[in-house]
Design a protein around this motif. Sequence first.
Motif, PDB file in Angstrom:
ATOM      1  N   ARG A 162       9.614 -30.698  15.366  1.00  0.00           N
ATOM      2  CA  ARG A 162      10.570 -30.405  16.299  1.00  0.00           C
ATOM      3  C   ARG A 162      12.352 -31.006  16.807  1.00  0.00           C
ATOM      4  N   ASP A 163      11.530 -32.326  15.842  1.00  0.00           N
ATOM      5  CA  ASP A 163      12.501 -34.027  15.389  1.00  0.00           C
ATOM      6  C   ASP A 163      13.318 -33.140  14.057  1.00  0.00           C
ATOM      7  N   GLY A 164      13.304 -32.060  13.406  1.00  0.00           N
ATOM      8  CA  GLY A 164      13.962 -31.997  12.294  1.00  0.00           C
ATOM      9  C   GLY A 164      14.586 -30.426  12.410  1.00  0.00           C
ATOM     10  N   GLY A 165      14.414 -29.487  14.101  1.00  0.00           N
ATOM     11  CA  GLY A 165      14.688 -28.028  13.539  1.00  0.00           C
ATOM     12  C   GLY A 165      13.741 -27.149  14.519  1.00  0.00           C
ATOM     13  N   ALA A 166      14.439 -26.091  14.933  1.00  0.00           N
ATOM     14  CA  ALA A 166      13.397 -25.232  15.638  1.00  0.00           C
ATOM     15  C   ALA A 166      12.121 -24.830  15.094  1.00  0.00           C
ATOM     16  N   VAL A 167      11.299 -24.930  15.961  1.00  0.00           N
ATOM     17  CA  VAL A 167       9.527 -24.704  15.315  1.00  0.00           C
ATOM     18  C   VAL A 167       9.507 -23.712  16.186  1.00  0.00           C
ATOM     19  N   VAL A 168       8.138 -22.495  16.119  1.00  0.00           N
ATOM     20  CA  VAL A 168       7.101 -22.348  17.290  1.00  0.00           C
ATOM     21  C   VAL A 168       5.923 -22.644  16.863  1.00  0.00           C
ATOM     22  N   ALA A 169       5.220 -22.741  18.310  1.00  0.00           N
ATOM     23  CA  ALA A 169       3.548 -22.975  18.033  1.00  0.00           C
ATOM     24  C   ALA A 169       3.248 -21.720  18.470  1.00  0.00           C
ATOM     25  N   VAL A 170       2.503 -21.075  17.793  1.00  0.00           N
ATOM     26  CA  VAL A 170       0.476 -20.229  18.534  1.00  0.00           C
ATOM     27  C   VAL A 170      -0.563 -20.678  18.364  1.00  0.00           C
ATOM     28  N   GLY A 171      -0.870 -21.323  19.472  1.00  0.00           N
ATOM     29  CA  GLY A 171      -1.893 -22.046  19.699  1.00  0.00           C
ATOM     30  C   GLY A 171      -3.058 -20.508  19.375  1.00  0.00           C
ATOM     31  N   VAL A 172      -3.679 -20.320  18.829  1.00  0.00           N
ATOM     32  CA  VAL A 172      -4.313 -19.129  18.183  1.00  0.00           C
ATOM     33  C   VAL A 172      -5.727 -19.267  18.420  1.00  0.00           C
ATOM     34  N   ALA A 173      -6.534 -18.525  19.675  1.00  0.00           N
ATOM     35  CA  ALA A 173      -8.194 -19.265  20.171  1.00  0.00           C
ATOM     36  C   ALA A 173      -8.701 -17.765  20.237  1.00  0.00           C
ATOM     37  N   PHE A 174      -9.956 -17.817  21.238  1.00  0.00           N
ATOM     38  CA  PHE A 174     -10.998 -16.542  21.622  1.00  0.00           C
ATOM     39  C   PHE A 174     -10.175 -16.802  23.280  1.00  0.00           C
ATOM     40  N   ALA A 175     -10.443 -15.927  23.770  1.00  0.00           N
ATOM     41  CA  ALA A 175     -10.199 -15.781  25.637  1.00  0.00           C
ATOM     42  C   ALA A 175     -10.940 -16.727  26.047  1.00  0.00           C
ATOM     43  N   ALA A 176     -11.727 -16.692  25.134  1.00  0.00           N
ATOM     44  CA  ALA A 176     -13.245 -17.439  26.427  1.00  0.00           C
ATOM     45  C   ALA A 176     -12.878 -19.292  26.286  1.00  0.00           C
ATOM     46  N   GLN A 177     -12.008 -19.560  24.857  1.00  0.00           N
ATOM     47  CA  GLN A 177     -11.162 -21.204  25.366  1.00  0.00           C
ATOM     48  C   GLN A 177     -10.712 -21.708  25.687  1.00  0.00           C
ATOM     49  N   GLU A 178      -9.779 -20.560  27.183  1.00  0.00           N
ATOM     50  CA  GLU A 178      -9.119 -20.904  28.247  1.00  0.00           C
ATOM     51  C   GLU A 178      -9.763 -21.719  29.290  1.00  0.00           C
ATOM     52  N   MET A 179      -9.142 -22.878  29.793  1.00  0.00           N
ATOM     53  CA  MET A 179      -9.637 -24.022  31.033  1.00  0.00           C
ATOM     54  C   MET A 179      -8.509 -23.860  31.609  1.00  0.00           C
ATOM     55  N   PRO A 180      -8.717 -23.982  33.028  1.00  0.00           N
ATOM     56  CA  PRO A 180      -7.974 -24.245  34.811  1.00  0.00           C
ATOM     57  C   PRO A 180      -7.236 -24.588  34.170  1.00  0.00           C
ATOM     58  N   ALA A 181      -7.599 -26.319  32.762  1.00  0.00           N
ATOM     59  CA  ALA A 181      -5.909 -27.156  33.024  1.00  0.00           C
ATOM     60  C   ALA A 181      -6.604 -28.237  32.636  1.00  0.00           C
ATOM     61  N   VAL A 182      -5.881 -28.712  31.423  1.00  0.00           N
ATOM     62  CA  VAL A 182      -6.447 -29.064  29.771  1.00  0.00           C
ATOM     63  C   VAL A 182      -5.480 -30.840  30.368  1.00  0.00           C
ATOM     64  N   PRO A 183      -7.131 -31.709  30.009  1.00  0.00           N
ATOM     65  CA  PRO A 183      -5.764 -32.838  30.254  1.00  0.00           C
ATOM     66  C   PRO A 183      -5.008 -33.609  28.938  1.00  0.00           C
ATOM     67  N   VAL A 184      -4.122 -33.911  29.571  1.00  0.00           N
ATOM     68  CA  VAL A 184      -2.683 -34.224  28.813  1.00  0.00           C
ATOM     69  C   VAL A 184      -2.725 -35.161  29.200  1.00  0.00           C
ATOM     70  N   ASP A 185      -1.430 -35.744  27.508  1.00  0.00           N
ATOM     71  CA  ASP A 185      -1.226 -37.176  27.845  1.00  0.00           C
ATOM     72  C   ASP A 185       0.515 -37.138  27.550  1.00  0.00           C
ATOM     73  N   GLY A 186       0.928 -38.411  27.539  1.00  0.00           N
ATOM     74  CA  GLY A 186       2.530 -37.805  27.544  1.00  0.00           C
ATOM     75  C   GLY A 186       2.558 -37.456  25.588  1.00  0.00           C
ATOM     76  N   HIS A 187       1.781 -37.897  24.909  1.00  0.00           N
ATOM     77  CA  HIS A 187       2.809 -37.297  23.751  1.00  0.00           C
ATOM     78  C   HIS A 187       1.809 -36.121  23.351  1.00  0.00           C
ATOM     79  N   ASP A 188       0.846 -35.066  24.145  1.00  0.00           N
ATOM     80  CA  ASP A 188       0.054 -34.276  23.595  1.00  0.00           C
ATOM     81  C   ASP A 188       1.675 -33.098  23.388  1.00  0.00           C
ATOM     82  N   GLU A 189       1.466 -32.215  22.483  1.00  0.00           N
ATOM     83  CA  GLU A 189       2.708 -31.317  22.577  1.00  0.00           C
ATOM     84  C   GLU A 189       2.297 -30.235  22.988  1.00  0.00           C
ATOM     85  N   ARG A 190       2.951 -28.952  24.135  1.00  0.00           N
ATOM     86  CA  ARG A 190       2.677 -28.398  24.676  1.00  0.00           C
ATOM     87  C   ARG A 190       3.153 -26.747  23.432  1.00  0.00           C
ATOM     88  N   LEU A 191       2.859 -25.644  23.810  1.00  0.00           N
ATOM     89  CA  LEU A 191       2.607 -24.346  22.961  1.00  0.00           C
ATOM     90  C   LEU A 191       3.620 -23.282  23.424  1.00  0.00           C
TER      91      LEU A 191
END
Length: 194
Positions: A151-180
């Motif tokens: 992202r610092d070097g230009g645009a990138v699209v991040a697509v998280g791929v997963a099983f639907a069963a992997q969804e959580m109500p809220a994932v614990p995050v820190d300041g360095h965690d990048e969003r999808l």
Amino acid sequence: MTDPQAKDAARREARVRRDAIADSDRPAASAAVRDRIAELAQGGHLPRGAAGGYWPLGSELDARPALLHLKELGHTVGLPVSGPRGTALVFRDWDPQAPMAAGRYGIHEPAEGRAVLRPSLLLVPLLAFDRSGHRLGYGAGYYDRTLDGLRDGGAVVAVGVAFAAQEMPAVPVDGHDERLDWIVTERETLRVRK
């Protein structure tokens, strides 16, 4: 700052949930994710050019059918090469016919000498996700550092791929965690960021 023990507990719970998905359900889920990613690509939602993916580890969703389809659509496709813990990943060109090397953690990766790519599209593995686009990884920081650098070097699209069963109500995050930007499961396609 999230309590590291909370993240570790969430990782354990997420791994148990993902491991519990029946082997018989996995190929159909991978095919459904492939079809959803194809729809995104054909709808102009994904950038052209190089796509980065991953070789499945353990019970991760197998993204290779989606990567092969992106290759058919004209994308160059790279798989990651893991360096020391906490560093960004390097992506080398993946030729499904070429021999693979055993990398760090025993994960298959393109052999030395394959061209290095800079992905503008990245299919990201995960242990868990939430609807705000946060992902829970394994804790080594590879994908967060990779996304930050891309992202610092230009645009990138991040697509998280997963099983639907992997969804959580809220994932614990820190300041360095990048969003999808998107999350694609066998059941739905979620646009997180525009």
